[in-house]
Design an enzyme around this catalytic site. Structure first.
Site, PDB file in Angstrom:
ATOM      1  N   HIS A   1       0.762   4.449   4.484  1.00  0.00           N
ATOM      2  CA  HIS A   1       0.002   5.098   3.422  1.00  0.00           C
ATOM      3  C   HIS A   1       0.410   6.565   3.276  1.00  0.00           C
ATOM      4  CE1 HIS A   1      -3.570   2.020   3.579  1.00  0.00           C
ATOM      5  NE2 HIS A   1      -2.376   1.447   3.505  1.00  0.00           N
TER       6      HIS A   1
ATOM      7  N   SER B   1       0.810  -1.219   0.000  1.00  0.00           N
ATOM      8  CA  SER B   1       0.000   0.000   0.000  1.00  0.00           C
ATOM      9  C   SER B   1       0.841   1.266   0.000  1.00  0.00           C
ATOM     10  CB  SER B   1      -0.940   0.005   1.205  1.00  0.00           C
ATOM     11  OG  SER B   1      -1.784  -1.132   1.187  1.00  0.00           O
TER      12      SER B   1
END
Length: 303
Positions: free
Chosen positions: A254, A208
């Site tokens: 993230h 991610s």
């Protein structure tokens, strides 16, 4: 609203509507674009853009020759960011997806012992391994290997779909070397921020961070090409909502990947031609230096 009788649409109104509609790429009719080939003036999308001395050219014009009397091989076609144009502009994206899937199969086959040996963890005693493990114990490779591990079928499915949808067009626009550099720099930045801010015993894993970096670079690229930013912003907002609203998600990875992707992506598409390579890879080196500093600071805190 229906048009009122007795007030038909005139040719001037129709012309204004047609002028407002963006043309579509002549090779990809489903993609709107505001950029045209400087030689043949056909509309071209980012995947078809090849950097020329002035503006961009389409693949057919590049193959036909440079337009200056030189042989076609005299000037190598380049992408928007200065990378080499290749026959398969999605090759690295396919390889990255294949690597992630192969590692996930290894996780399924070898079990949690394999995952705990390579996921990102600061410093903790792991019963399956019978020892204290983590980046603070000198296992810095975990910051890289964690980028190819996933926690569930949904986790890897969502990440690989995102990688295909976003990574493919970005690879075509940047070129292979710059795209791969962006991917790994963003992923390492995500790992570094997760290591710095998360608890030492909190494990994290997944692609991610790198994919959020691709999100950030895509937004910069679309802004550079004057594309409609609303779709990518909406998609990014949805992902951020999941990031902060869902449990067991390493939001640090993230955010770290997103920030790195925006910074590196800006350098990739805005660097002046005469110093393009120096600026692009210089910015990548600065981001990697920040990753190293954050890692050393956190290691000093945990040891």
């Amino acid at each position: 609203m229906d048009q009122a009788p007795g007030n038909p649409q005139g040719p001037q109104d129709q012309g204004r509507q047609d002028a407002q509609a963006l043309p579509t790429c002549y090779r990809h009719p489903d993609r709107e674009t505001g950029v045209r080939c400087t030689r043949c003036e056909r509309p071209i999308c980012p995947e078809c853009m090849i950097s020329a001395s002035v503006g961009f050219q389409c693949p057919e014009c590049v193959r036909a020759g440079s337009g200056t009397g030189h042989a076609p091989s005299a000037s190598q076609p380049r992408t928007l960011a200065g990378g080499t144009v290749t026959a398969d502009p999605r090759l690295l994206t396919k390889i990255l997806i294949g690597l992630n899937l192969a590692v996930f199969l290894a996780q399924l086959s070898l079990g949690n012992r394999f995952t705990e040996r390579f996921d990102l963890i600061g410093r903790a005693y792991l019963p399956l391994l019978g020892s204290v493990e983590g980046v603070a114990e000198g296992q810095w490779y975990r910051m890289l290997t964690a980028m190819f591990l996933h926690g569930s079928y949904i986790h890897i499915l969502f990440n690989m779909l995102s990688l295909w949808w976003i990574g493919g067009p970005l690879e075509a626009a940047l070129g292979r070397a710059r795209y791969l550099t962006l991917y790994f720099v963003s992923g390492l930045a995500g790992s570094a921020l997760s290591y710095l801010l998360a608890g030492p015993s909190e494990a994290s894993l997944g692609a991610s961070g790198a994919i959020f970096g691709l999100f950030g670079a895509t937004a910069v690229l679309m802004r550079r090409l004057n594309y409609d930013m609303r779709p990518v912003i909406a998609l990014l907002v949805i992902n951020l909502i999941f990031t902060f609203g869902w449990s067991n998600i390493a939001w640090q990875a993230h955010i770290g990947g997103l920030v790195a992707g925006v910074v590196v992506g800006y350098a990739m598409v805005h660097a002046p031609r005469e110093r393009r390579t120096l600026i692009q890879y210089g910015v990548c080196a600065v981001v990697l230096a920040a990753v190293v500093v954050a890692t050393l600071v956190r290691t000093a805190q945990l040891t």
